[in-house]
Design an enzyme around this catalytic site. Structure first.
Site, PDB file in Angstrom:
ATOM      1  N   ASP A  11      27.252  47.105  13.402  1.00 57.66           N
ATOM      2  CA  ASP A  11      25.792  47.108  13.357  1.00 57.66           C
ATOM      3  C   ASP A  11      25.260  45.721  13.718  1.00 57.66           C
ATOM      4  O   ASP A  11      25.671  44.721  13.171  1.00 57.66           O
ATOM      5  CB  ASP A  11      25.373  47.491  11.940  1.00 57.66           C
ATOM      6  N   HIS A  13      21.848  44.977  13.828  1.00 58.18           N
ATOM      7  CA  HIS A  13      20.442  44.860  13.405  1.00 58.18           C
ATOM      8  C   HIS A  13      20.221  43.588  12.597  1.00 58.18           C
ATOM      9  O   HIS A  13      20.505  43.527  11.412  1.00 58.18           O
ATOM     10  CB  HIS A  13      20.045  46.063  12.548  1.00 58.18           C
TER      11      HIS A  13
END
Lengths: 137, 456, 456, 137
Positions: A11, A13
């Protein structure tokens, strides 16, 4: 209080990660931020290295479910982490899930505090509440 | 060209690469239609005309061809070719497998066109057929093979750069390597530029598209431009994305273009063409598709107000994922219509804002030039490492992330913590004076969350 | 008020008029919710907030109610009430017949709401229910009865004026009568204004919406404002429509507002509130509905750039006829969204254009004031009659139609033949210098045709 | 040459009317423009008063069809108008009509030149051509 934080898995983000970092500092925590794209082992390694009291994992892309299952197994290899507070937040399932199902499942994985799609400040309030209760049971 | 040639052979020794016939490629570039060169269009377009370029890439040749055909019908000026993420990571084996699956099952197993696997002989057929300039959109740290293949395919605009393609996308790809890989790209582009019209290089100004202050955007644009021009590139596009305040966009454009010409002169590259590219809003989009269209139209209006030479478009389906070709074509047609009816552009001024931003950019640039390293790329590398350049919300471990920005009441992005970036005191005071800083950090974090989502 | 009262009784002696209980109406206005007064909203809205008002009117109470309800749901700021064309011509008998047919057959036999036939007691129920300000849109030369009924209904904004409602719509309604009828309207509005918040009067700036130069638009706005203020009106909106050049819109707004304040002071009415209303493009619309939306969005952006206090919207169905309530509501929602994301408005300057336009307006205003007649309305009447005021493309026989305008390369409207309008030589030279006047008249006629259709 | 022009009936479309006026003057005609919203009789009255050579009627809103039928009857009441050139242009039917049907129908109503949805300058070229041919048959 020392907190190790980061975004688990592949991930990338970064926004939430930066905001968690800022907010934790604002609340007086010492923060060790591993950033995005962090493997589960790295969280525990960092906790041992820094003597952290809390591991705060965030996950936005839905892959936490996959990593979550491994938490107990990996953590058990570290002798000094029995009392560490385990917290996870973000989007904890792929697609739309039912919050009532998600929380017990993640607690079962070994997390003390589970925040599925919960506002950042509410989540950190939960953490502080948890710490207070543990200290003055 | 001998060192380059050596490096070239290493790059090409890869089981997924077709054999390169460089003599033939040279002949092709030499005789290629001028219409394929965006640099030619930039030079000859009517004053004020803005080239319109959508986004888009599909795995199979057939679907990419159809997409391009669709774009041409909707009056596109520049065709995009977006590369899939396996190719971006130089994983041609996976790209190959996924391409085959996509071809066999009529399902898109890649999020873009795997250019290496298709090869230049095939791809060139597509783009010489349409005879429109093509822009390569990728995000690749090591794009050496990709660029060789692109130019041989008739793709004469290459987006990216060692900073702008690294800091927003990667956690730990080594930045020093990226500089060297991109140095190769610049040289290849420069070498081919002597044969016909120049190959155009374009930097990726939006960076993380999250509260990046104009000073950082501009500095990064200027540095990637200088790194490119010093290798011999003769046509370069600086770019930035809609920031959320019209005034700030106008001032950014003004300062960016003035400084770009200034620094190009400084290194005796005043003969290079410098173009301005504007990205429609790159942040989070509203899920309401009608609202998305309003935002897109507003971006177009601002692009023309700031005098962009090219605009890169979004679609009404932005919030929902990869847009259909119909949505993409609709944006192109709408944007062309809007540009056609948008006339009588007013003069915009904000002398104070322009002065403040100029001083900030000059101070950072000076700090970079004063770094003791011997080459520009090493100076830049050091300055990212020591936080003189700090890109908000970059996931990369080398980035300091100590600069904090929020929006003021007019939605201008302001620096409230400069970290190690040498923002002059006067400017820093000015930036902070625009904001309400009486709030506690919790409120400021809430403001940042709000500031990121202003278009939703 | 005795002469007024006499006139009032004549107006009300009409078989289609319900009996007026003026004591009750006075009590109603005195105690009406402030929310019904647009003047109250103008005064108290946050700086920079623009009120959004669509268009719309249906014959039956039921459909008008539904339309209003729909608008309120889509976050409208001001409800419109558009009057049907029979009522505009004071033909209440036909309106009555068509209203009955509409009610019986569920087909709309009127292009608006026949306010006189519904009466104030009924209509007031609707608007006090929604508790939003309502704007009366009509086009009536003799609006005396209509305005009495409107105010008694809780409609506290009245559009129109003796020039702007006559010259674009009528071939030979006597202009002198129109001035007297509107004098009555102004007085009624002024009288009610002392009871609660003021009644707002709004002029109709678009005029013929066909190549009207800003100088004429501004002069007509100023004169209707002065005619209103001198009767005691305390809240007045000047207006204009998108002209086709952003620069010209910005300069028009600047000069219009400066001059409006100046001339209001001159007649000791500096205490009156003066607001600016911007009409989205009023000329021919593209038939492509997607393009229509682009045009509408662009109009909104310009409205905010020029600092309008209220915007009057169009719909994507403009080219196709009367829009559905869905299309109308969609525009309202889109416009509100756009206004919300449109931030950081830049300062716009064009000192030369502003000076030229100011000189033109001053010269025409001076010529009007220098007319030997004893009252302002007679001066204005004479100046229209002798061509000192000349509105391009007015169908009215009194209008000279000797002024010729075309667009320059930036689509600014320029005066190339001033007719009898006292445009100062220096300004006239400047206007002509912006245009290519080497063409023959046939080419110029072709240009005019093209200039009228620029948005299509 | 003198031309009387105007928009017939309740039609208020002024733009074409102004452009016809401008263009006729540019071609050297003396123009008597009756403007919009002009009744058929007014055209003939004006032609008699001014001694016009041409009556050029325009119509945009589609109502010309209704007026057209009356041309012969009304014109026949005026003794001096036998040689006047009768021209009509604009949108000559309601909705979409077939040009091949429209032209003969209007010629039958008494018009010499019929321009249905024809460009203004082309129409005026037709008028000049007609005048030339009549003068040098």
């Amino acid at each position: 209080m020392k907190v190790v934080t980061g975004v688990v898995g592949n991930d990338i983000h970064v926004v939430a990660n930066r905001l968690i970092d800022l907010s934790l500092r604002a609340r007086g925590f010492d923060v060790f931020n591993l950033g995005v794209n962090t493997y589960l082992e790295e969280f525990f390694d960092a906790a041992v290295e820094t003597g952290a009291d809390v591991i705060l994992i965030s996950s936005l892309n839905g892959e936490a479910e996959g990593w979550g299952r491994e938490v107990r197994a990996i953590k058990s290899r570290y002798k000094t982490l029995d009392d560490i507070i385990m917290m996870i937040g973000g989007n904890l399932v792929v697609g739309s899930g039912n919050a009532e199902d998600i929380e017990p499942r993640y607690k079962n994985y070994g997390f003390d505090i589970v925040c599925h799609q919960i506002d950042l400040n509410t989540g950190l309030d939960m953490l502080e509440e948890f710490i207070k209760e543990r200290n003055n049971p | 060209m001998s060192l380059l040639q050596e490096e070239r052979e290493i790059i090409l020794s890869n089981e997924f690469v077709e054999s390169f016939d460089f003599a033939e490629v040279t002949e092709f570039v030499k005789n290629a239609s001028k219409d394929l060169f965006i640099s030619h269009h930039f030079k000859n377009k009517p004053k004020g005309k803005m080239l319109v370029q959508p986004r888009g890439g599909f795995p199979t040749y057939k679907k990419q061809f159809e997409l391009s055909e669709f774009f041409v019908k909707s009056n596109v000026d520049v065709l995009p070719l977006t590369i899939d993420s396996n190719t971006r990571l130089n994983d041609y084996a996976t790209a190959q497998k996924m391409l085959r699956l996509s071809e066999e099952n009529d399902v898109d197993m890649l999020n873009g066109y795997p250019l290496i696997n298709h090869g230049y002989r095939t791809t060139r057929k597509m783009f010489t057929h349409f005879n429109k300039p093509v822009s390569l959109r990728h995000g690749t740290p090591d794009a050496r093979l990709l660029i060789e293949t692109a130019i041989a395919s008739g793709i004469f605009e290459i987006e990216g750069g060692p900073i702008t393609y690294l800091l927003p996308y990667s956690k730990n790809f080594p930045l020093d390597k990226a500089f060297l890989y991109w140095k190769y790209v610049e040289r290849v582009c420069a070498n081919y530029s002597g044969l016909n019209e120049p190959i155009n290089r374009e930097s990726f100004g939006p960076l993380t598209a999250t509260l990046v202050p104009p000073a950082i955007t501009i500095v990064v644009q200027l540095l990637e431009m200088l790194l490119s021009l010093e290798e011999g590139v003769k046509s370069f596009s600086v770019s930035f994305a809609q920031q959320g305040s019209m005034m700030q966009d106008a001032v950014t454009s003004e300062v960016l273009m003035k400084m770009a010409r200034h620094y190009a002169e400084e290194i005796d590259c005043g003969d290079a063409a410098i173009n301005l590219v504007y990205h429609q809003w790159m942040g989070a989009f509203p899920t309401n598709k009608d609202y998305a269209e309003q935002l897109i139209n507003m971006s177009t209006v601002i692009a023309k107000l700031v005098g962009a030479d090219k605009i890169i478009t979004k679609t009404r389906e932005e919030a929902a994922g990869i847009p259909t070709k119909e949505a993409n074509a609709k944006t192109v047609a709408n944007t062309q219509y809007t540009l056609g009816i948008l006339n009588g552009l007013p003069k915009i001024v904000d002398a104070e804002e322009e002065e403040i931003l100029t001083l900030e950019v000059q101070a950072i640039m000076e700090a970079v030039f004063n770094d003791p390293a011997d080459t520009l790329w090493r100076k830049v590398f050091n300055c990212i490492k020591n936080g003189i350049i700090d890109v908000p919300f970059s996931p990369h471990i080398i980035n300091h992330n100590n600069m904090i920005t929020i929006r003021d009441a007019q939605k201008n992005i302001r620096i409230i913590d400069r970290g190690n970036v040498p923002i002059p005191d006067r400017c820093f005071k000015y930036e902070r004076a625009q904001c309400d800083l009486t709030k506690d950090t919790t409120s400021i974090v809430n403001d940042i969350v709000h500031d990121i989502g202003i278009m939703q």
